[in-house]
Write a protein that holds these residues in place. Sequence first.
Motif, PDB file in Angstrom:
ATOM      1  N   ARG A  39       0.711  -1.136  -0.034  1.00 39.99           N
ATOM      2  CA  ARG A  39      -0.006  -0.045  -0.049  1.00 39.99           C
ATOM      3  C   ARG A  39       0.897   1.101   0.000  1.00 39.99           C
ATOM      4  O   ARG A  39       0.680   2.292  -0.893  1.00 39.99           O
ATOM      5  CB  ARG A  39      -0.849  -0.163   1.215  1.00 39.99           C
ATOM      6  CG  ARG A  39      -1.870   1.336   1.199  1.00 39.99           C
ATOM      7  CD  ARG A  39      -2.642   1.280   2.535  1.00 39.99           C
ATOM      8  NE  ARG A  39      -3.413   0.153   2.855  1.00 39.99           N
ATOM      9  CZ  ARG A  39      -2.873  -0.613   3.914  1.00 39.99           C
ATOM     10  NH1 ARG A  39      -2.356  -0.502   4.856  1.00 39.99           N
ATOM     11  NH2 ARG A  39      -3.568  -1.647   4.001  1.00 39.99           N
ATOM     12  N   MET A  65       7.703  10.354   3.885  1.00 38.71           N
ATOM     13  CA  MET A  65       6.182  10.893   4.472  1.00 38.71           C
ATOM     14  C   MET A  65       5.337  10.428   3.744  1.00 38.71           C
ATOM     15  O   MET A  65       4.013  10.132   4.476  1.00 38.71           O
ATOM     16  CB  MET A  65       6.251  12.510   4.163  1.00 38.71           C
ATOM     17  CG  MET A  65       5.071  13.321   4.471  1.00 38.71           C
ATOM     18  SD  MET A  65       4.826  13.037   6.216  1.00 38.71           S
ATOM     19  CE  MET A  65       6.780  13.677   6.846  1.00 38.71           C
ATOM     20  N   VAL A  68       4.665   7.212   5.853  1.00 38.48           N
ATOM     21  CA  VAL A  68       4.305   7.460   7.163  1.00 38.48           C
ATOM     22  C   VAL A  68       2.653   7.552   6.957  1.00 38.48           C
ATOM     23  O   VAL A  68       1.762   7.136   7.627  1.00 38.48           O
ATOM     24  CB  VAL A  68       4.811   8.802   7.658  1.00 38.48           C
ATOM     25  CG1 VAL A  68       3.806   9.358   8.810  1.00 38.48           C
ATOM     26  CG2 VAL A  68       6.179   8.493   8.199  1.00 38.48           C
ATOM     27  N   MET A  69       2.081   8.434   5.944  1.00 35.02           N
ATOM     28  CA  MET A  69       0.874   8.664   5.977  1.00 35.02           C
ATOM     29  C   MET A  69      -0.003   7.566   5.221  1.00 35.02           C
ATOM     30  O   MET A  69      -1.411   7.543   5.507  1.00 35.02           O
ATOM     31  CB  MET A  69       0.596   9.971   5.004  1.00 35.02           C
ATOM     32  CG  MET A  69       1.174  11.217   5.685  1.00 35.02           C
ATOM     33  SD  MET A  69       1.019  11.548   7.277  1.00 35.02           S
ATOM     34  CE  MET A  69      -0.548  12.243   7.389  1.00 35.02           C
ATOM     35  N   LYS A  70       0.529   6.666   4.562  1.00 37.61           N
ATOM     36  CA  LYS A  70      -0.297   5.748   3.791  1.00 37.61           C
ATOM     37  C   LYS A  70      -0.293   4.332   4.315  1.00 37.61           C
ATOM     38  O   LYS A  70      -1.179   3.382   3.825  1.00 37.61           O
ATOM     39  CB  LYS A  70       0.185   5.614   2.381  1.00 37.61           C
ATOM     40  CG  LYS A  70      -0.083   6.938   1.569  1.00 37.61           C
ATOM     41  CD  LYS A  70      -1.421   7.261   1.496  1.00 37.61           C
ATOM     42  CE  LYS A  70      -1.610   8.663   0.711  1.00 37.61           C
ATOM     43  NZ  LYS A  70      -3.021   9.276   0.600  1.00 37.61           N
ATOM     44  N   VAL A  71       0.768   3.814   5.056  1.00 38.81           N
ATOM     45  CA  VAL A  71       0.919   2.405   5.322  1.00 38.81           C
ATOM     46  C   VAL A  71      -0.022   1.961   6.475  1.00 38.81           C
ATOM     47  O   VAL A  71      -0.731   0.989   6.167  1.00 38.81           O
ATOM     48  CB  VAL A  71       2.503   2.186   5.851  1.00 38.81           C
ATOM     49  CG1 VAL A  71       2.350   0.908   6.514  1.00 38.81           C
ATOM     50  CG2 VAL A  71       3.376   2.184   4.953  1.00 38.81           C
ATOM     51  N   GLY A  72      -0.346   2.521   7.468  1.00 42.07           N
ATOM     52  CA  GLY A  72      -1.190   2.114   8.563  1.00 42.07           C
ATOM     53  C   GLY A  72      -0.932   1.112   9.466  1.00 42.07           C
ATOM     54  O   GLY A  72      -1.780   0.727  10.283  1.00 42.07           O
ATOM     55  N   PRO A  77       5.658   4.386  10.021  1.00 47.96           N
ATOM     56  CA  PRO A  77       6.568   5.215  10.782  1.00 47.96           C
ATOM     57  C   PRO A  77       7.975   4.789  10.842  1.00 47.96           C
ATOM     58  O   PRO A  77       8.855   5.711  10.953  1.00 47.96           O
ATOM     59  CB  PRO A  77       6.092   5.197  12.385  1.00 47.96           C
ATOM     60  CG  PRO A  77       4.519   4.780  12.090  1.00 47.96           C
ATOM     61  CD  PRO A  77       4.487   3.863  10.773  1.00 47.96           C
ATOM     62  N   LEU A  78       8.410   3.090  10.618  1.00 46.54           N
ATOM     63  CA  LEU A  78       9.475   2.865  10.868  1.00 46.54           C
ATOM     64  C   LEU A  78      10.325   3.024   9.704  1.00 46.54           C
ATOM     65  O   LEU A  78      11.453   3.532   9.252  1.00 46.54           O
ATOM     66  CB  LEU A  78       9.498   1.567  11.359  1.00 46.54           C
ATOM     67  CG  LEU A  78       9.069   1.261  12.589  1.00 46.54           C
ATOM     68  CD1 LEU A  78       8.903  -0.325  13.107  1.00 46.54           C
ATOM     69  CD2 LEU A  78      10.132   1.814  13.758  1.00 46.54           C
ATOM     70  N   THR A  81      10.374   6.841   8.934  1.00 41.77           N
ATOM     71  CA  THR A  81      11.559   7.419   9.620  1.00 41.77           C
ATOM     72  C   THR A  81      12.864   7.294   8.672  1.00 41.77           C
ATOM     73  O   THR A  81      13.833   8.103   8.496  1.00 41.77           O
ATOM     74  CB  THR A  81      11.589   7.060  10.780  1.00 41.77           C
ATOM     75  OG1 THR A  81      10.374   7.502  11.537  1.00 41.77           O
ATOM     76  CG2 THR A  81      12.853   7.717  11.599  1.00 41.77           C
TER      77      THR A  81
END
Lengths: 196, 130
Positions: A39, A65, A68-72, A77-78, A81
């Motif tokens: 995803r 970014m 961060v916003m799309k994975v869920g 975040p990992l 980052t």
Amino acid sequence: MTTRLLITTVGSRLIEHADELTRLDQAIGDGDHGVNMRRGFEAVLADLDAIAAKPLNEALKQVGMTLVMKVGGASGPLYGTLFSEIGKALGDEVTPATVAAAVDAAIQKVKARGKSDIGQKTMLDVLVPVQAAIAAGNLGAIRTAAADAAAATVPMKAIRGRASFLGDRSIGHMDPGARSSQLIVESVLDVVEGRA
Amino acid sequence: MSGNVGIVIVSHSPLVAEGAADMVRQMVGDEVPLAWCGGNPEGGLGTSVQSIMDAIDRVWSEKGVAILVDLGGAETNSEMAIEMLPDDRQGRVVVCNAPIVEGAVMAATEASGGASLDQVRRTAEELSPQ
């Protein structure tokens, strides 16, 4: 090496291996790693024109970014980052030395984000030895280092993440995050070596 | 109402998050700003950084916001969401290390009496093994 080729190669490699990552995660996690990475990178590839138009460091920040916003899942975040921080630490000059320094800076942020360290059956178990190989200037050793490091997570016991709920039962399975990190490293090498 | 600490409930499942929020509303009442979110950006099980940021925004209080989460990714994504808030808000949002349902009820109970963010968090975290 174009930014476009790099991002396309990394993204499509992870998407191709989504089912394998999910199988690994079903064994010791919550079974969503492949789906989540697919995803995230489908969203990255959907935005490829805009991302690839940027300089490499800015492009990596944008990839991070988007993840961060799309994975869920926690991998958002990992990995978000990881990519963002490599982008932030990387200047205009891309050499083995600057990449080694940027990856090292990003690894420290991933450790903080995941409250984790090496030896805990995570993506860090691949990233840390790969960074060491880059820093040593031993570029030919990176592919093997990544493969060996991913394989070395099989006998480890998970300390962090969902797999830690399994305790000793997490032993005997490769960590899905270590495997996805290995796939990323291999696909970057394919581009650098002109094989992509 | 804006005088009290806000509570955000973040679960992988929207049904769990909504159910926990229903329990808070019934047991504690309407004195506490309360929001919930759950599900990944595609609507499956998971959590969404954007949804968490939106939920924090909906319950924003000058006294701060306490977040209750269920499992790993909900915590990681909540911490990520906090870091992406404006600088002046970041220090006033915390993730509580507490069970999601019991923690939300206890945190909201404490918040409804006008407690500080730190007191709200400590009350919720009394539920976790020390």
